[in-house]
Design a protein around this motif. Structure first.
Motif, PDB file in Angstrom:
ATOM      1  N   ASN A 233       0.813  -1.215   0.000  1.00  0.00           N
ATOM      2  CA  ASN A 233       0.000   0.000   0.000  1.00  0.00           C
ATOM      3  C   ASN A 233       0.849   1.268   0.000  1.00  0.00           C
ATOM      4  N   LEU A 236       2.138   1.641  -3.641  1.00  0.00           N
ATOM      5  CA  LEU A 236       1.136   2.112  -4.605  1.00  0.00           C
ATOM      6  C   LEU A 236       0.842   3.592  -4.402  1.00  0.00           C
ATOM      7  N   ALA A 244      -5.668   3.139  -3.818  1.00  0.00           N
ATOM      8  CA  ALA A 244      -4.803   1.958  -3.759  1.00  0.00           C
ATOM      9  C   ALA A 244      -5.433   0.820  -2.964  1.00  0.00           C
TER      10      ALA A 244
END
Length: 408
Positions: A233, A236, A244
């Motif tokens: 996460n 992203l 994300a």
């Protein structure tokens, strides 16, 4: 689905909604939020999952299974967890936050076994009825991720709200648990020895060369798994991917679809092929992460996330089936507890420490070098895969119905 199964599905939905509501975006909150945590501190926070997994068999086996009805202790743990999640959202230092999360996971990880116990004890045919109920848990995880993405909490830097959402859901499940069917301890659970409680009876399985190779591979493959849970996460969001957490929920969608197909696939491919394909998917996923981006390489990110179904189901669910078949009735429960403690406890513990160190090593004032970071777990997974292919020897496996008791 009957009303009773619907109630159990609602329990499972809330159980995994709670986890998915804050766990996926935890790394991003720590790095980009008010706490400004380092990679090592992110790893320390995620370490709470492994500690919880190690403590869970003792809490469930020594206390819940012997003295209290499962649904009642499930309710108490979630009510206490709701308070801890709320306090975590208000913590103004990393040390305070880490203390709240550690305490929370010590309470939450045992509930994974408790919801399975409540569900299976009230099913006539668990091997047929449990998978659809467990799938509701994966749907809960998906809904949490989609909701976070839809509300835009990542882009707005309001991820403290994820902990409050988890607290509200935990409060709901804590109260709801007291309305679930009564699930008192069984006589054999009350009389279980300490060795049976923590799965030490399953140590005899390691006398089998094939199972020993599988066991060691299971621990080793959890090292690259930690990189995915801890830093996907933040990665992203660092790339500028919008929503994300919602995008990551595609991984759970593929997990649900493949989980339903597991009996068919297991019967035709067998143990070794299923496990090898699962490990190969880890290598491929991290390679795609290494070379993906938010522009022309966005498809690589999506494919890498969707591979979660193969990564998780082909290795971990197959491993649960293999352990169940290898153990036999006498140590079946102990064996499942033992492999869970080894993977989500020991394996993830090692991986969590290593992931934080690797990310810090490849982080410069300009930011993390994500390509080098992701190539590291890809290399680890490749080594584990090659070693497994060379060392694992097992005849044709008998198909069995899969069930899952761990995180998505």
């Amino acid at each position: 689905m009957t009303f009773a199964m619907s109630r159990l599905s609602a329990m499972m939905f809330l159980q995994f909604f709670i986890w998915g509501a804050w766990f996926v975006t935890l790394g991003t909150y720590l790095v980009q939020g008010p706490l400004q945590a380092s990679a090592s501190q992110v790893a320390t926070a995620f370490l709470s999952q492994s500690i919880g997994a190690i403590v869970a068999p003792f809490l469930v086996g020594l206390i819940a299974d012997r003295y209290f009805a499962a649904q009642r202790i499930l309710g108490v743990l979630h009510l206490a967890g709701a308070a801890l999640m709320w306090f975590a959202s208000t913590a103004d230092s990393f040390d305070a936050f880490a203390a709240y999360v550690m305490a929370y996971m010590l309470l939450f990880m045992p509930t994974l076994a408790l919801v399975n116990s409540v569900a299976m004890r009230h099913m006539r045919s668990p091997e047929k009825q449990f998978p659809p109920v467990r799938v509701a848990g994966s749907i809960g995880w998906i809904v949490a991720g989609v909701l976070i993405g839809w509300l835009g909490w990542e882009q707005a830097h309001r991820l403290e709200l994820t902990f409050r959402m988890a607290a509200a859901a935990s409060l709901m499940l804590g109260l709801y648990a007291f309305t679930l069917p009564h699930t008192p301890p069984l006589a054999q659970q009350r009389n279980a020895t300490l060795g049976q409680v923590v799965g030490l009876d399953a140590l005899r399985l390691l006398k089998s060369r094939s199972y020993l190779v599988f066991f060691l591979a299971s621990i080793a493959i959890c090292i690259p798994l930690s990189f995915y849970y801890n830093f996907t996460n933040p990665y992203l969001n660092d790339l500028g991917v919008r929503g994300a957490a919602g995008l990551q929920s595609l991984g759970q969608v593929s997990e649900v679809l493949l989980m339903l197909a597991m009996p068919f696939l297991f019967a035709r491919l067998g143990v070794k092929t299923m496990l090898a394909v699962g490990m190969a998917a880890w290598v491929l996923r991290y390679g795609m992460f290494a070379y993906g981006d938010a522009g022309s390489g966005f498809a690589l990110l999506v494919i890498g996330i969707v591979l979660h179904g193969i990564c998780y189901d082909f290795f971990f669910v197959t491993g649960q089936i293999y352990t169940d078949a290898h153990a036999g009735p006498a140590v079946r429960s102990s064996a499942q507890g033992f492999i869970t403690l080894a993977t989500y406890g020991v394996g993830m513990l090692i991986g969590t420490f290593l992931s934080g160190a690797v990310v810090e090593h490849y982080t410069t004032p300009a930011g993390p070098d994500w390509q080098k970071i992701w190539l590291f777990p890809a290399g680890v997974a490749l080594v584990v895969l090659v070693a497994f292919l060379l060392l694992f020897r097992e005849g044709p496996a008998t198909a069995a119905a899969p069930s899952s008791s761990s995180a998505s």
